[in-house]
Design an enzyme around this catalytic site. Structure first.
Site, PDB file in Angstrom:
ATOM      1  N   ASP A   1       0.890  -1.131   0.000  1.00 22.53           N
ATOM      2  CA  ASP A   1       0.000   0.000   0.000  1.00 22.53           C
ATOM      3  C   ASP A   1       0.951   1.209   0.000  1.00 22.53           C
ATOM      4  OD1 ASP A   1      -2.385   1.339   0.238  1.00 22.53           O
ATOM      5  OD2 ASP A   1      -2.253   1.429   2.426  1.00 22.53           O
TER       6      ASP A   1
ATOM      7  N   ASP B   1      -0.851  -0.541   6.270  1.00 23.55           N
ATOM      8  CA  ASP B   1      -0.750   0.050   7.603  1.00 23.55           C
ATOM      9  C   ASP B   1      -1.954  -0.305   8.467  1.00 23.55           C
ATOM     10  OD1 ASP B   1      -2.644   1.557   6.380  1.00 23.55           O
ATOM     11  OD2 ASP B   1      -1.612   3.474   6.577  1.00 23.55           O
TER      12      ASP B   1
ATOM     13  N   ASP C   1      -7.295  -1.367   5.077  1.00 26.47           N
ATOM     14  CA  ASP C   1      -6.857  -2.410   4.151  1.00 26.47           C
ATOM     15  C   ASP C   1      -6.989  -3.821   4.720  1.00 26.47           C
ATOM     16  OD1 ASP C   1      -4.721  -2.052   5.828  1.00 26.47           O
ATOM     17  OD2 ASP C   1      -3.447  -1.110   4.311  1.00 26.47           O
TER      18      ASP C   1
HETATM   19  P1  ADP Z   1      -3.864   4.727  -0.139  1.00 27.13           P
HETATM   20  O1  ADP Z   1      -4.022   3.670  -1.150  1.00 27.13           O
HETATM   21  O2  ADP Z   1      -2.872   5.751  -0.575  1.00 27.13           O
HETATM   22  O3  ADP Z   1      -3.634   4.243   1.250  1.00 27.13           O
HETATM   23  P2  ADP Z   1      -6.731   5.226   0.342  1.00 27.13           P
HETATM   24  O4  ADP Z   1      -7.363   4.157  -0.458  1.00 27.13           O
HETATM   25  O5  ADP Z   1      -6.819   5.126   1.812  1.00 27.13           O
HETATM   26  O6  ADP Z   1      -5.241   5.563  -0.099  1.00 27.13           O
HETATM   27  O7  ADP Z   1      -7.373   6.600  -0.130  1.00 27.13           O
HETATM   28  C1  ADP Z   1      -7.271   6.998  -1.478  1.00 27.13           C
HETATM   29  C2  ADP Z   1      -7.436   8.478  -1.630  1.00 27.13           C
HETATM   30  O8  ADP Z   1      -8.732   8.853  -1.184  1.00 27.13           O
HETATM   31  C3  ADP Z   1      -6.484   9.294  -0.797  1.00 27.13           C
HETATM   32  O9  ADP Z   1      -5.264   9.497  -1.465  1.00 27.13           O
HETATM   33  C4  ADP Z   1      -7.265  10.566  -0.616  1.00 27.13           C
HETATM   34  O10 ADP Z   1      -7.097  11.392  -1.757  1.00 27.13           O
HETATM   35  C5  ADP Z   1      -8.680  10.098  -0.551  1.00 27.13           C
HETATM   36  N1  ADP Z   1      -9.112   9.927   0.827  1.00 27.13           N
HETATM   37  C6  ADP Z   1      -9.287   8.785   1.492  1.00 27.13           C
HETATM   38  N2  ADP Z   1      -9.703   9.005   2.753  1.00 27.13           N
HETATM   39  C7  ADP Z   1      -9.748  10.333   2.898  1.00 27.13           C
HETATM   40  C8  ADP Z   1     -10.083  11.208   3.962  1.00 27.13           C
HETATM   41  N3  ADP Z   1     -10.441  10.770   5.180  1.00 27.13           N
HETATM   42  N4  ADP Z   1     -10.051  12.537   3.719  1.00 27.13           N
HETATM   43  C9  ADP Z   1      -9.684  13.005   2.515  1.00 27.13           C
HETATM   44  N5  ADP Z   1      -9.355  12.245   1.493  1.00 27.13           N
HETATM   45  C10 ADP Z   1      -9.381  10.932   1.654  1.00 27.13           C
HETATM   46 MG    MG Z   2      -4.128   3.198   3.089  1.00 23.59          MG
END
Ligand code: ADP
Ligand code: MG
Length: 628
Positions: free
Chosen positions: A328, A522, A526
């Site tokens: 991730d 993390d 996930d």
């Molecule tokens: P990653 O794969 O980088 O861990 P996530 O799947 O958790 O990312 O989230 C993907 C995207 O969705 C983030 O990069 C962000 O742009 C947006 N996002 C997710 N959760 C939030 C949140 N709580 N507030 C703002 N943006 C969010």
């Molecule tokens: Mg993540």
């Protein structure tokens, strides 16, 4: 590590030494002068009984319980059989060596228990809680959530919490393997099981003892031996068949040849009886049954000292075969601590935009959310916040001061049909929209950027060196950001703009047959991916319950370099297990063949059997040392 013997082990050692000395004297006497059997029998029976009386007693007790294939019973039959065949020195020697092996085994198992127990050193014995202004010494599980505890220098921090007063440095080595202390001060969190080094701190607890990090880890390590590796199950099954088969073969060997050869002479019977006793001596599968679990025990213990918690031997087995590691991005390869590069507001001011975003995010544990809250600096009054809905992989929808807001990425803006536009800057763009009647107003965006972790690049190079073929990054972030990170780290594949569900299907697509797939995350949103991978690895688990629960391997700190360490430890453990299995089976097979042919006598058998046990144990104990 210095090993102290238990009282029982000391007694056994004394008996072995006395018996061995007597035995040696008898042997010399026996060689020098002709001694008739009625004198040499008791001469050897004395050391035999001194070192083996408890084996005989235990064997008798076991017969009463119908346990015929118990190793002590087999030893008894083998040695008494040898006495019957007139092989007195051999009979005494078998018992002597058998007991030496037992002593050895006890010490080795005790030692590896202790190495896990040294990790168990994280268990706090007491907590000093402040009640009505007075200090009270209580057991950690008597402290309630939200109470204030006092931790002095040199004491273990008994519960997870937030510092109210004071500053100190904390040694996390017992959890992370990292020896450099960490400085902590007011409003920072401390983790149970770590050691307070320099200052007096007052801590408000954020968990009860049962829910604390230290309890979760102890539970995890204690349960790890219940998840068996395939080799372990194989050995258990094998042992169940091996012993009866060899015993039956021994009986047949003692009876059939003399009958078939049709000779009634005592010498012939004696000869085959001796050969049968050789079988009984090697019928005990202890070298395998002891050394294989001991190896895994040592491997898991050694890993936990390095801050790598492995939930079972089965995961070690998988980890040794990993050829694809999927990461991730946020919080795993990158620090997950975003800096605000710029704020581009629309309709409202910059400060107001940040205030709304921070308030909306204040209940989310996502790294993006926490970074925005941190950047806001001022205290956020929680009473301003109404209902909050987290939309995984997109952002949040939250009510602030009675008005609905959307805070998240482009996909979230599409979802609420905002009239939004992308930003010309690179980075993670967090857009904000406000509910207005049936539609929304677009309020602008905040550009945030993350840094790659210091050791990510070296960690990737290390994994490649270990022969890991595919290094894959999955992220919900935008393509340009993802590709720039992947390029810097030298990853083999990148998949961007994924929703959490897409990550699961990507991992399913990457699962191989022979090579195993590890997913590293993390633990924040996930969990489904962690479960789907052959091995789910959660990092940065200090204080994160979600990660400890859903992963198979837990890295206490957040260093990607620990993944290569985990592979190394697993491979070394598997190699040692295989060496022991092949070696023990090989030697036993050889003794059986030579014994049946009458080439190998009792001496050979006992040396072979106990020797294999001791060598296998010494080899198994090596797993405790962490390979570099
Ligand atoms: P990653 O794969 O980088 O861990 P996530 O799947 O958790 O990312 O989230 C993907 C995207 O969705 C983030 O990069 C962000 O742009 C947006 N996002 C997710 N959760 C939030 C949140 N709580 N507030 C703002 N943006 C969010
Ligand atoms: Mg993540």
């Amino acid at each position: 590590m210095k090993t102290k013997l238990t009282r029982k082990q000391k007694k056994l050692l004394t008996r072995i030494i006395v018996a061995a000395a007597l035995f040696a004297v008898m042997m010399v006497a026996d060689k020098l002068i002709e001694i008739p059997w009625f004198i040499s029998l008791p001469m050897f029976a004395v050391p035999y009984l001194i070192c083996g009386y408890d084996v005989l007693l235990a064997a008798f007790k076991n017969i009463a319980h119908g346990q015929v294939f118990d190793e002590r019973f087999l030893m008894m039959v083998a040695t008494l059989g040898a006495f019957g065949a007139g092989e007195y020195p051999e009979a005494a020697a078998v018992m002597l060596f058998y007991q030496t092996g037992e002593l050895f085994q006890g010490i080795a198992v005790g030692r590896s228990r202790k190495s896990i127990a040294s990790l168990m050193d994280i268990r706090p014995d007491y907590a000093v809680v402040i009640r009505d202004g007075k200090e009270e010494l209580v057991s950690p599980d008597e402290v309630a959530l939200g109470e204030t505890i006092l931790v002095k220098p040199g004491e273990k921090i008994p519960l997870d919490g937030v510092i109210l007063e004071g500053a100190s440095s904390v040694n996390t080595a017992a959890l992370t393997g990292e020896s450099a202390p960490v400085d902590v001060s007011v409003s920072e969190t401390v983790i149970s099981g770590t050691l307070n080094l320099t200052g007096v701190i007052k801590v408000r607890t954020t968990s009860t003892f049962g829910e604390s990090t230290v309890s979760k880890i102890l539970e995890l390590v204690e349960n790890s031996s219940s998840k068996k590796a395939r080799v372990e199950n194989f050995i258990t099954k094998f042992a169940r068949w091996y012993t009866p088969c060899v015993v039956i073969a021994a009986v047949l060997l003692a009876v059939i040849p003399p009958v078939v050869l049709g000779i009634g002479s005592w010498d012939v019977w004696k000869e085959w009886l001796t050969r049968a006793c050789v079988f009984l001596v090697v019928s005990c599968p202890c070298a395998l049954v002891v050394s294989v679990p001991l190896s895994f025990f040592g491997g898991i213990g050694g890993a936990s000292k390095a801050g790598i918690l492995i939930k079972g031997a089965n995961y070690m087995e998988q980890m040794a075969k990993v050829d694809t590691v999927v990461f991730d991005k946020t919080g795993t390869l990158t620090r997950g601590v975003f800096k605000i590069d710029d704020i581009h507001p629309n309709l409202i001011g910059k400060d107001e935009l940040l205030d709304i975003a921070a308030a909306a995010e204040s209940n989310s544990s996502h790294p993006v959310a926490q970074s925005i809250v941190r950047a806001h600096e001022d205290h956020i009054d929680k009473s301003r916040i109404g209902s909050v809905e987290e939309i995984a992989g997109k952002g949040v929808k939250a009510e602030v001061d009675g008005i609905g807001y959307y805070v998240g990425n482009g996909a979230l803006m599409d979802l609420c049909k905002a009239d939004w536009h992308d930003c010309h800057l690179t980075g993670n763009i967090i857009h904000i929209a406000r509910q207005a009647g049936t539609g929304v107003d677009y309020l602008g965006h905040i550009i945030i950027n993350d840094e790659i972790k210091e050791d990510s690049e070296a960690a990737m190079a290390d994994l490649k060196k270990l022969g890991v073929k595919r290094l894959v990054m999955l992220t919900g972030d935008k393509k340009n950001v993802a590709e720039s990170v992947a390029g810097k780290l030298g990853l083999t594949d990148v998949f961007a703009e994924l929703l959490p569900a897409d990550k699961v299907s990507k991992v399913e697509g990457l699962l191989g047959d022979a090579g195993k797939l590890a997913f590293v995350g993390d633990g924040i949103n996930d969990a489904p991916v962690l479960m789907r991978a052959d091995v789910g690895i959660a990092m940065g688990a200090m204080g994160s319950d979600a990660a400890i629960e859903s992963a198979d391997i837990v890295l206490m700190d957040d260093k990607p370099s620990k993944i290569a360490d985990a592979i190394r430890i697993s491979r070394k453990t598997m190699r040692i297990v295989k060496e022991n299995v092949v070696f023990a089976l090989g030697v036993k097979a050889l003794i059986l063949v030579l014994g049946a042919l009458g080439i190998a006598g009792m001496w050979f058998a006992v040396f072979g059997d106990v020797g294999v046990l001791i060598i296998a144990i010494l080899n198994a104990v090596r797993t405790m040392r962490i390979p570099k």
